[in-house]
Design a protein around this motif. Structure first.
Motif, PDB file in Angstrom:
ATOM      1  N   ALA A 128       0.836  -1.202   0.000  1.00 46.04           N
ATOM      2  CA  ALA A 128       0.000   0.000   0.000  1.00 46.04           C
ATOM      3  C   ALA A 128       0.865   1.244   0.000  1.00 46.04           C
ATOM      4  O   ALA A 128       1.968   1.251   0.549  1.00 46.04           O
ATOM      5  CB  ALA A 128      -0.914   0.024   1.231  1.00 46.04           C
ATOM      6  N   CYS A 129       0.338   2.280  -0.615  1.00 44.67           N
ATOM      7  CA  CYS A 129       0.872   3.632  -0.487  1.00 44.67           C
ATOM      8  C   CYS A 129      -0.293   4.490  -0.018  1.00 44.67           C
ATOM      9  O   CYS A 129      -1.441   4.277  -0.442  1.00 44.67           O
ATOM     10  CB  CYS A 129       1.393   4.162  -1.813  1.00 44.67           C
ATOM     11  N   ARG A 130       0.004   5.449   0.855  1.00 48.17           N
ATOM     12  CA  ARG A 130      -1.037   6.342   1.369  1.00 48.17           C
ATOM     13  C   ARG A 130      -0.550   7.775   1.316  1.00 48.17           C
ATOM     14  O   ARG A 130       0.625   8.049   1.574  1.00 48.17           O
ATOM     15  CB  ARG A 130      -1.405   5.980   2.804  1.00 48.17           C
ATOM     16  N   VAL A 131      -1.492   8.663   1.002  1.00 44.39           N
ATOM     17  CA  VAL A 131      -1.245  10.096   1.059  1.00 44.39           C
ATOM     18  C   VAL A 131      -2.292  10.683   1.992  1.00 44.39           C
ATOM     19  O   VAL A 131      -3.499  10.515   1.751  1.00 44.39           O
ATOM     20  CB  VAL A 131      -1.339  10.749  -0.334  1.00 44.39           C
ATOM     21  N   ALA A 132      -1.841  11.306   3.081  1.00 45.59           N
ATOM     22  CA  ALA A 132      -2.748  11.876   4.080  1.00 45.59           C
ATOM     23  C   ALA A 132      -3.774  10.844   4.543  1.00 45.59           C
ATOM     24  O   ALA A 132      -4.944  11.152   4.720  1.00 45.59           O
ATOM     25  CB  ALA A 132      -3.422  13.136   3.548  1.00 45.59           C
ATOM     26  N   GLY A 133      -3.341   9.603   4.686  1.00 41.75           N
ATOM     27  CA  GLY A 133      -4.201   8.523   5.154  1.00 41.75           C
ATOM     28  C   GLY A 133      -5.018   7.843   4.076  1.00 41.75           C
ATOM     29  O   GLY A 133      -5.601   6.787   4.316  1.00 41.75           O
ATOM     30  N   GLU A 134      -5.085   8.415   2.889  1.00 41.59           N
ATOM     31  CA  GLU A 134      -5.879   7.838   1.801  1.00 41.59           C
ATOM     32  C   GLU A 134      -5.078   6.792   1.043  1.00 41.59           C
ATOM     33  O   GLU A 134      -3.940   7.051   0.622  1.00 41.59           O
ATOM     34  CB  GLU A 134      -6.326   8.934   0.827  1.00 41.59           C
ATOM     35  N   LEU A 135      -5.673   5.641   0.825  1.00 42.35           N
ATOM     36  CA  LEU A 135      -5.052   4.571   0.061  1.00 42.35           C
ATOM     37  C   LEU A 135      -4.940   4.988  -1.401  1.00 42.35           C
ATOM     38  O   LEU A 135      -5.913   5.410  -2.023  1.00 42.35           O
ATOM     39  CB  LEU A 135      -5.871   3.282   0.174  1.00 42.35           C
ATOM     40  N   TRP A 147       0.485   8.081  -8.562  1.00 45.02           N
ATOM     41  CA  TRP A 147      -0.296   7.771  -7.367  1.00 45.02           C
ATOM     42  C   TRP A 147      -1.662   8.440  -7.516  1.00 45.02           C
ATOM     43  O   TRP A 147      -1.762   9.662  -7.469  1.00 45.02           O
ATOM     44  CB  TRP A 147       0.394   8.302  -6.123  1.00 45.02           C
ATOM     45  N   ILE A 148      -2.722   7.659  -7.664  1.00 40.74           N
ATOM     46  CA  ILE A 148      -4.059   8.201  -7.850  1.00 40.74           C
ATOM     47  C   ILE A 148      -4.770   8.270  -6.502  1.00 40.74           C
ATOM     48  O   ILE A 148      -4.922   7.256  -5.822  1.00 40.74           O
ATOM     49  CB  ILE A 148      -4.876   7.353  -8.844  1.00 40.74           C
ATOM     50  N   THR A 149      -5.194   9.485  -6.163  1.00 39.83           N
ATOM     51  CA  THR A 149      -6.015   9.704  -4.971  1.00 39.83           C
ATOM     52  C   THR A 149      -7.295  10.422  -5.411  1.00 39.83           C
ATOM     53  O   THR A 149      -7.424  10.819  -6.575  1.00 39.83           O
ATOM     54  CB  THR A 149      -5.283  10.587  -3.929  1.00 39.83           C
ATOM     55  N   SER A 150      -8.205  10.631  -4.473  1.00 47.57           N
ATOM     56  CA  SER A 150      -9.448  11.330  -4.785  1.00 47.57           C
ATOM     57  C   SER A 150      -9.189  12.797  -5.127  1.00 47.57           C
ATOM     58  O   SER A 150     -10.075  13.480  -5.631  1.00 47.57           O
ATOM     59  CB  SER A 150     -10.412  11.226  -3.610  1.00 47.57           C
ATOM     60  N   ARG A 151      -7.993  13.260  -4.907  1.00 47.39           N
ATOM     61  CA  ARG A 151      -7.624  14.647  -5.164  1.00 47.39           C
ATOM     62  C   ARG A 151      -7.397  14.934  -6.657  1.00 47.39           C
ATOM     63  O   ARG A 151      -7.422  16.091  -7.076  1.00 47.39           O
ATOM     64  CB  ARG A 151      -6.361  14.953  -4.369  1.00 47.39           C
ATOM     65  N   VAL A 152      -7.166  13.883  -7.463  1.00 44.86           N
ATOM     66  CA  VAL A 152      -6.865  14.097  -8.883  1.00 44.86           C
ATOM     67  C   VAL A 152      -7.891  13.415  -9.776  1.00 44.86           C
ATOM     68  O   VAL A 152      -8.428  12.369  -9.434  1.00 44.86           O
ATOM     69  CB  VAL A 152      -5.442  13.608  -9.255  1.00 44.86           C
ATOM     70  N   VAL A 153      -8.152  14.052 -10.925  1.00 42.00           N
ATOM     71  CA  VAL A 153      -9.050  13.479 -11.916  1.00 42.00           C
ATOM     72  C   VAL A 153      -8.324  13.401 -13.248  1.00 42.00           C
ATOM     73  O   VAL A 153      -7.385  14.145 -13.506  1.00 42.00           O
ATOM     74  CB  VAL A 153     -10.367  14.276 -12.055  1.00 42.00           C
TER      75      VAL A 153
END
Length: 165
Positions: A128-135, A147-153
């Motif tokens: 796993a990789c996490r950014v600010a707790g987000e998987l 690294w895809i998080t909910s912050r990017v589209v």
């Protein structure tokens, strides 16, 4: 080439289609973690995000953020037209190895000197990789290390059919 249908960015999100080319380096104070072999092998609040058009951010963690012995240098390099020659590491922990799962730019091209002594990790090669707790979700395709998080589209380069983007 067909026109790419951009996903709309909501407040607080970034569109990868607004990222520059050549890529930008953006310091991040978010907690960034890498979990491998059942343990956190790296953690920092001093990462760098490389932001490039059509790609989710690639996070580079300071070399010192990694647990001693987890990064094992291996032979071979690849070349990025912007950042220069990348050198690779196997990621190793508790008898488990992820071959060539991490890389660095020991002598990056001009404009990317901030990347010296920083290491990127392929999120799909670790637990796993996490950014600010987000998987984090790994960028598709197995070549890019976004690294895809909910912050990017997106849409994001890397999936089948996106090579010509």
């Amino acid at each position: 080439m067909e026109r790419i249908a951009r996903q709309p960015a909501a407040p607080g999100q970034e569109s990868v289609w607004d990222y520059p080319r050549p890529p930008a380096v953006d310091p991040s104070g978010e907690v960034v973690e890498v979990v491998f072999g059942g343990a956190t092998v790296a953690q920092t609040t001093s990462s760098l995000r490389v932001l490039e058009t059509s790609h989710p951010p690639t996070y580079y963690l300071p070399l010192a953020a990694f647990e001693p012995g987890t990064l094992v240098p291996v032979t071979g390099t690849t070349f990025c037209e912007f950042k220069g020659a990348a050198s690779y590491f196997d990621l190793v922990h508790d008898g488990v190895t992820a071959p060539r799962a991490a890389w660095t730019y020991r002598h990056p091209s001009p404009g990317y000197e901030q990347l010296v002594d920083h290491v990127a990790v392929m999120p799909g090669a670790v637990d796993a990789c996490r950014v600010a707790g987000e998987l984090v979700q790994p960028q598709e395709g197995g070549f890019y290390g976004g690294w895809i998080t909910s912050r990017v589209v997106g849409p994001f380069k890397g999936a089948p059919g996106t090579r010509g983007w």
